[in-house]
Design a protein around this motif. Structure first.
Motif, PDB file in Angstrom:
ATOM      1  N   ASP A 424      33.232  39.899  34.973  1.00 48.83           N
ATOM      2  CA  ASP A 424      34.145  39.457  33.936  1.00 48.83           C
ATOM      3  C   ASP A 424      35.470  39.693  34.143  1.00 48.83           C
ATOM      4  OD1 ASP A 424      34.141  37.507  31.535  1.00 48.83           O
ATOM      5  OD2 ASP A 424      34.919  39.638  30.849  1.00 48.83           O
ATOM      6  N   VAL A 425      35.797  40.974  34.584  1.00 47.11           N
ATOM      7  CA  VAL A 425      37.170  41.487  34.733  1.00 47.11           C
ATOM      8  C   VAL A 425      37.724  40.612  35.891  1.00 47.11           C
ATOM      9  CG1 VAL A 425      38.643  43.378  35.362  1.00 47.11           C
ATOM     10  CG2 VAL A 425      36.524  43.765  33.811  1.00 47.11           C
ATOM     11  N   TYR A 426      36.815  40.606  37.027  1.00 47.14           N
ATOM     12  CA  TYR A 426      37.594  39.669  38.118  1.00 47.14           C
ATOM     13  C   TYR A 426      37.903  38.251  37.753  1.00 47.14           C
ATOM     14  CZ  TYR A 426      37.156  37.012  42.525  1.00 47.14           C
ATOM     15  OH  TYR A 426      37.437  36.190  43.295  1.00 47.14           O
ATOM     16  N   ARG A 427      36.967  37.749  36.951  1.00 47.67           N
ATOM     17  CA  ARG A 427      37.435  36.319  36.486  1.00 47.67           C
ATOM     18  C   ARG A 427      38.656  36.204  35.506  1.00 47.67           C
ATOM     19  NH1 ARG A 427      37.189  34.351  31.300  1.00 47.67           N
ATOM     20  NH2 ARG A 427      36.391  35.933  30.684  1.00 47.67           N
ATOM     21  N   LEU A 428      38.933  37.218  34.982  1.00 49.74           N
ATOM     22  CA  LEU A 428      40.048  37.443  34.162  1.00 49.74           C
ATOM     23  C   LEU A 428      41.406  37.668  35.103  1.00 49.74           C
ATOM     24  CD1 LEU A 428      38.990  39.523  31.032  1.00 49.74           C
ATOM     25  CD2 LEU A 428      39.849  37.054  30.836  1.00 49.74           C
ATOM     26  N   LEU A 429      41.130  38.483  36.140  1.00 48.48           N
ATOM     27  CA  LEU A 429      42.217  38.829  37.031  1.00 48.48           C
ATOM     28  C   LEU A 429      42.565  37.410  37.796  1.00 48.48           C
ATOM     29  CD1 LEU A 429      41.360  42.491  38.140  1.00 48.48           C
ATOM     30  CD2 LEU A 429      43.436  41.872  36.649  1.00 48.48           C
ATOM     31  N   LEU A 430      41.535  36.749  37.996  1.00 50.47           N
ATOM     32  CA  LEU A 430      42.022  35.573  38.881  1.00 50.47           C
ATOM     33  C   LEU A 430      42.844  34.669  37.787  1.00 50.47           C
ATOM     34  CD1 LEU A 430      38.692  34.498  40.673  1.00 50.47           C
ATOM     35  CD2 LEU A 430      40.954  35.485  41.880  1.00 50.47           C
ATOM     36  N   ARG A 431      42.540  34.528  36.631  1.00 47.91           N
ATOM     37  CA  ARG A 431      43.343  33.881  35.760  1.00 47.91           C
ATOM     38  C   ARG A 431      44.753  34.190  35.675  1.00 47.91           C
ATOM     39  NH1 ARG A 431      42.046  30.391  32.135  1.00 47.91           N
ATOM     40  NH2 ARG A 431      43.566  31.390  30.512  1.00 47.91           N
ATOM     41  N   ASN A 432      44.821  35.736  35.918  1.00 50.52           N
ATOM     42  CA  ASN A 432      46.094  36.213  35.871  1.00 50.52           C
ATOM     43  C   ASN A 432      46.895  35.674  37.223  1.00 50.52           C
ATOM     44  OD1 ASN A 432      45.240  37.787  33.558  1.00 50.52           O
ATOM     45  ND2 ASN A 432      46.031  39.876  34.580  1.00 50.52           N
ATOM     46  N   ALA A 433      46.219  35.503  38.186  1.00 55.87           N
ATOM     47  CA  ALA A 433      46.824  35.232  39.302  1.00 55.87           C
ATOM     48  C   ALA A 433      46.991  34.008  39.540  1.00 55.87           C
ATOM     49  CB  ALA A 433      45.902  35.898  40.684  1.00 55.87           C
ATOM     50  N   ASN A 434      46.628  33.090  38.661  1.00 52.87           N
ATOM     51  CA  ASN A 434      46.602  31.472  39.097  1.00 52.87           C
ATOM     52  C   ASN A 434      47.088  30.722  37.893  1.00 52.87           C
ATOM     53  OD1 ASN A 434      45.370  31.080  41.834  1.00 52.87           O
ATOM     54  ND2 ASN A 434      44.034  32.399  40.650  1.00 52.87           N
ATOM     55  N   VAL A 435      47.162  31.073  36.600  1.00 52.32           N
ATOM     56  CA  VAL A 435      47.525  30.381  35.428  1.00 52.32           C
ATOM     57  C   VAL A 435      48.682  30.800  34.978  1.00 52.32           C
ATOM     58  CG1 VAL A 435      46.755  29.717  33.161  1.00 52.32           C
ATOM     59  CG2 VAL A 435      45.007  30.313  35.005  1.00 52.32           C
ATOM     60  N   GLU A 436      49.551  29.682  34.797  1.00 49.95           N
ATOM     61  CA  GLU A 436      50.973  29.956  34.287  1.00 49.95           C
ATOM     62  C   GLU A 436      50.841  30.359  32.749  1.00 49.95           C
ATOM     63  OE1 GLU A 436      54.896  30.397  34.622  1.00 49.95           O
ATOM     64  OE2 GLU A 436      53.925  29.635  36.112  1.00 49.95           O
ATOM     65  N   GLY A 437      51.580  30.971  32.136  1.00 57.82           N
ATOM     66  CA  GLY A 437      51.651  31.309  30.738  1.00 57.82           C
ATOM     67  C   GLY A 437      51.025  32.439  30.388  1.00 57.82           C
ATOM     68  N   GLY A 438      50.391  33.197  31.449  1.00 56.80           N
ATOM     69  CA  GLY A 438      49.737  34.523  31.209  1.00 56.80           C
ATOM     70  C   GLY A 438      50.535  35.514  31.555  1.00 56.80           C
ATOM     71  N   THR A 439      49.763  36.442  32.295  1.00 53.54           N
ATOM     72  CA  THR A 439      50.075  37.834  32.610  1.00 53.54           C
ATOM     73  C   THR A 439      51.286  37.694  33.575  1.00 53.54           C
ATOM     74  OG1 THR A 439      48.060  38.834  32.066  1.00 53.54           O
ATOM     75  CG2 THR A 439      49.610  39.947  33.695  1.00 53.54           C
ATOM     76  N   GLN A 485      40.499  42.628  46.957  1.00 51.66           N
ATOM     77  CA  GLN A 485      39.494  43.450  47.375  1.00 51.66           C
ATOM     78  C   GLN A 485      38.281  43.292  46.536  1.00 51.66           C
ATOM     79  OE1 GLN A 485      40.117  44.869  50.250  1.00 51.66           O
ATOM     80  NE2 GLN A 485      41.870  43.698  50.007  1.00 51.66           N
ATOM     81  N   LEU A 486      38.611  42.994  45.287  1.00 49.03           N
ATOM     82  CA  LEU A 486      37.538  42.543  44.188  1.00 49.03           C
ATOM     83  C   LEU A 486      36.593  41.362  44.743  1.00 49.03           C
ATOM     84  CD1 LEU A 486      39.155  43.374  40.958  1.00 49.03           C
ATOM     85  CD2 LEU A 486      37.478  44.754  42.301  1.00 49.03           C
ATOM     86  N   ALA A 487      37.360  40.448  45.215  1.00 49.51           N
ATOM     87  CA  ALA A 487      36.865  39.188  45.786  1.00 49.51           C
ATOM     88  C   ALA A 487      35.894  39.588  46.814  1.00 49.51           C
ATOM     89  CB  ALA A 487      37.781  38.099  45.999  1.00 49.51           C
ATOM     90  N   LYS A 488      36.194  40.336  47.755  1.00 52.71           N
ATOM     91  CA  LYS A 488      35.655  40.544  48.963  1.00 52.71           C
ATOM     92  C   LYS A 488      33.950  41.586  48.440  1.00 52.71           C
ATOM     93  CE  LYS A 488      35.780  43.366  53.172  1.00 52.71           C
ATOM     94  NZ  LYS A 488      36.747  44.279  54.156  1.00 52.71           N
ATOM     95  N   ALA A 489      34.485  42.464  47.232  1.00 47.00           N
ATOM     96  CA  ALA A 489      33.307  43.192  46.949  1.00 47.00           C
ATOM     97  C   ALA A 489      32.223  42.344  46.161  1.00 47.00           C
ATOM     98  CB  ALA A 489      33.611  44.236  45.702  1.00 47.00           C
ATOM     99  N   LEU A 490      32.522  41.041  45.753  1.00 43.44           N
ATOM    100  CA  LEU A 490      31.823  40.058  45.107  1.00 43.44           C
ATOM    101  C   LEU A 490      31.388  38.999  45.919  1.00 43.44           C
ATOM    102  CD1 LEU A 490      33.632  40.001  41.619  1.00 43.44           C
ATOM    103  CD2 LEU A 490      31.300  41.094  42.040  1.00 43.44           C
ATOM    104  N   HIS A 491      31.847  39.226  47.251  1.00 42.09           N
ATOM    105  CA  HIS A 491      31.375  38.286  48.165  1.00 42.09           C
ATOM    106  C   HIS A 491      31.991  36.706  47.858  1.00 42.09           C
ATOM    107  CE1 HIS A 491      28.807  41.302  49.877  1.00 42.09           C
ATOM    108  NE2 HIS A 491      28.352  41.138  48.659  1.00 42.09           N
ATOM    109  N   ASP A 492      33.016  36.787  47.338  1.00 44.89           N
ATOM    110  CA  ASP A 492      33.999  35.432  47.068  1.00 44.89           C
ATOM    111  C   ASP A 492      34.942  35.126  48.049  1.00 44.89           C
ATOM    112  OD1 ASP A 492      35.207  33.220  46.054  1.00 44.89           O
ATOM    113  OD2 ASP A 492      35.681  34.098  44.088  1.00 44.89           O
TER     114      ASP A 492
END
Length: 691
Positions: A424-439, A485-492
């Motif tokens: 779930d934390v990874y999901r949110l960090l992906l939003r940070n990295a891709n969605v305008e208007g956020g972090t 690195q989190l993507a790698k740990a989760l095999h994404d």
């Protein structure tokens, strides 16, 4: 964890973790070693270190305006606190300053229950007073440092004007005050609820028993509730100046009985009921000495996780004081029953401790790393707290600049902190990295262009508005690597490849012609008005200049070296960022440590608090260096604004006045919030102070 043969080079790293500043003042009240066992590291801790500011023009290099405190100190507080606690019970000598306490002051206004050292908090100020029943404010007292004592979990001082001896200790959510009056008559306790380091919107206090009061103080969007229990009876309560900054509630104590009075205060960010429960659960009827000993033992247990050998007593004091400072923030916000107020203001209950947000832009590269190593349980709860914010807002939060929750989470996970919901934390960090208007502001442009563009300004100055595009590009590239690195740990695999490719975007703001990270226009051309020594608040760079940011690619140092043309040319570029012959070796440490310690806009040795080295030590290490001082009498600006000057090198040896490498030796000195002209002379010692 053990460090053998403690040396200054290792101490510099830990100096970045606390808010240490050397001063000519040697506070007499610490270290707090009295009565402590020889093996307790807490005896080396001096909470007064870093509280004294530099005002001598011969030391700071300019003349401060009248009434101004000059180059700030560490913005630290000397009072009682437990590691990452809700309560920081500390003296206030002046409201609306960094921590509320400045060593050069001679008057104590009150003792507040929260602190950070960043011009905020300082809630629930309380002051014991004595005098005729008809006496009124302003309530404050002179004090002497000769009566002041500070140690982990303890603070003591004598209020000269009221002849009251004050002793303070604390638990996680409670403060314990002990006041010894000279006589058992005409005693009062003043709650200065109209004041804090923040704007007070509302407050209230009411008597709810023979010796108990309760109430709240509201500042902005947060409200601090309290429940207080006195060991002496309350004769009456007088409310004065409600609705003003000088508003107070004066508790007149019953005459007679012991001269020593204890005030026990529980606080909560949820409710008065929770504050009362916190008080009953953590303090109850425990004696002052029992609470103080427990606080000292808590600190010793934490500090003992790092053992050092060798070094001088002064170096050990610096080391353990900085280590102590590293665990005062983030601060606890959940109550003993597990309740807390979430980012939306709703009351929640969880099976983890809810904490404030770490100061990520300042600390992700050092202090937060240390915390994950020495306090993994607290680190996991901080990540869960950030996840809680993300679940309600759609994004993991950041602090000031960059998206460094990414590196904080990834680093902690790779060090073995796994007690949180990684997917779930990874999901949110992906939003940070891709969605305008956020972090991440300008993330859409960053993804499309591979960098964040700078708008050309013909003659930019320190405060020219901008998007800090170079700094953002460099930091987002590093943050992309962290999420990868989190993507790698989760095999994404798909996201891993995408993010790793984006982590190379730092190359897109590297100008091969100047060998600096440089502002780039939307059309791909370079910003024309460019001086690598000139610092900016947000134009191209965030609180930095080109020298300070150009070596930031900690995730891909081979790639960075290749940009410079290989190991040889890159080494020469870094040598250019080393001391010129005869110049202060501390000045270029910003660049030197940037390349060696993977810092961002400034190095760990020159972070956002003041760092100053004494003139004597500079002179001893810089034989033949001739000093000359730039001067500025520009009036001080608002403390929350950033001002800077930079000084070019005019390095002299002996009687020679020939400039040495004036364009080769960077001199980024952030020296106050004044619009000082750019000097062309060496000034020292070199200090960095940023808001």
């Amino acid at each position: 964890m053990k460090f053998a043969n403690l040396r200054l080079s290792s101490l510099l790293t830990f100096a970045a973790l606390g808010a240490f500043s050397c001063t000519k003042v040697t506070p007499p009240g610490a270290p707090g070693g009295a009565g402590r066992a020889a093996g307790d590291p807490g005896r080396f801790v001096n909470p007064l270190i870093g509280t004294a500011a530099f005002t001598d023009p011969k030391l700071v290099g300019y003349v401060a305006p009248p009434g101004w405190h000059g180059v700030w100190a560490g913005l630290v507080f000397p009072g009682s606190a437990l590691p990452n606690a809700m309560v920081q019970l500390s003296p206030i000598t002046q409201f609306n300053t960094g921590s509320g306490y400045q060593y050069e002051d001679s008057v104590i206004q009150a003792f507040a229950h929260t602190n950070k050292g960043h011009w905020n908090l300082c809630h629930l100020p309380v002051l014991p007073v004595a005098g005729p029943a008809g006496a009124t404010g302003p309530y404050a007292s002179r004090f002497s440092h000769a009566t002041e004592t500070a140690a982990p979990g303890y603070y003591g001082v004598t209020l000269k004007d009221y002849n009251v001896q004050v002793r303070l200790t604390s638990t996680l959510r409670c403060g314990l005050h002990q006041y010894t009056y000279a006589q058992a008559q005409d005693r009062r306790v003043v709650f200065k609820l109209g004041r804090s380091n923040e704007n007070v919107n509302d407050w209230a206090l009411e008597k709810v028993g023979p010796a108990a009061v309760q109430g709240f103080q509201k500042t902005g969007d947060q409200t601090v509730f309290f429940y207080g229990q006195l060991s002496a009876g309350i004769q009456d309560v007088a409310i004065q100046g409600k609705g003003t900054k000088e508003g107070v509630a004066v508790l007149r104590l019953a005459d007679g009985g012991p001269k020593t009075v204890e005030l026990r205060v529980g606080i909560s960010f949820v409710s008065i009921q929770n504050a009362q429960q916190n008080l009953a659960q953590e303090l109850g009827t425990r004696s002052f000495e029992d609470v103080r000993r427990a606080a000292a033992a808590t600190w010793d247990k934490l500090l003992n996780k790092v053992a050092v050998t060798g070094g001088t007593a002064q170096q050990r004091g610096m080391f353990y004081t900085c280590l102590y400072r590293s665990f005062l923030w983030p601060a606890l916000r959940s109550d003993a029953n597990g309740e807390y107020r979430d980012v939306k203001g709703a009351v929640q209950k969880a099976n983890f401790q809810y904490y404030t947000l770490p100061s990520l832009w300042d600390t992700y590269r050092n202090k937060d790393v240390l915390m994950s190593m020495l306090a993994p349980g607290v680190t996991a709860d901080i990540i869960k707290s950030m996840q809680d914010i993300g679940d309600k807002t759609g994004f993991i939060p950041t602090f000031f600049h960059g998206d460094h929750a990414a590196s904080f989470v990834a680093g902690a996970y790779l060090r073995g902190v796994t007690n949180f919901d990684l997917p779930d934390v990874y999901r949110l960090l992906l939003r940070n990295a891709n969605v305008e208007g956020g972090t991440r502001p300008h993330i859409k442009e960053y993804i499309q262009k591979g960098y964040i563009a700078t708008t050309e300004v013909p003659a930019p100055n320190v405060e020219t508005p901008g998007s800090a595009g170079v700094s953002k590009t460099l930091e987002y590239a590093y943050d992309d690597y962290a999420v990868a690195q989190l993507a790698k740990a989760l095999h994404d695999t798909a996201q891993y490849r995408t993010l790793m490719a984006r982590s190379k975007n730092y190359r897109n703001v590297f100008d091969p012609g100047t060998k600096f990270m440089r502002g780039r226009l939307a059309n791909g051309q370079w910003v024309k008005s460019f001086n690598p020594q000139y610092p900016y608040y947000e134009y191209m760079y965030r609180e930095a200049n080109a020298w300070q940011v150009s070596f930031f690619a900690p995730h891909d140092m081979p790639g960075l070296v290749a940009l410079y043309g290989g190991p040889g040319p890159s080494r020469r570029s870094w040598i250019r960022c080393s001391p010129c012959p005869g110049t202060p070796p501390t000045l270029p440490a910003t660049c030197r440590a940037s390349s060696a310690s993977t810092a961002t806009a400034t190095s760990p040795t020159t972070k956002r608090r003041s760092r100053t080295t004494s003139w004597a030590s500079l002179k001893s290490r810089s034989s033949g260096w001739t000093k000359s001082w730039p001067s500025s009498t520009t009036p001080a600006r608002k403390a929350w604004r950033f001002r800077a000057w930079t000084t070019r090198a005019r390095c002299r040896r002996g009687t020679s006045s020939a400039p040495r490498a004036s364009t080769r030796c960077p001199r980024p000195t952030r020296a106050t919030w004044s619009r000082s002209p750019f000097s062309t002379k060496c000034a020292g010692p070199w200090t960095t102070a940023r808001c």
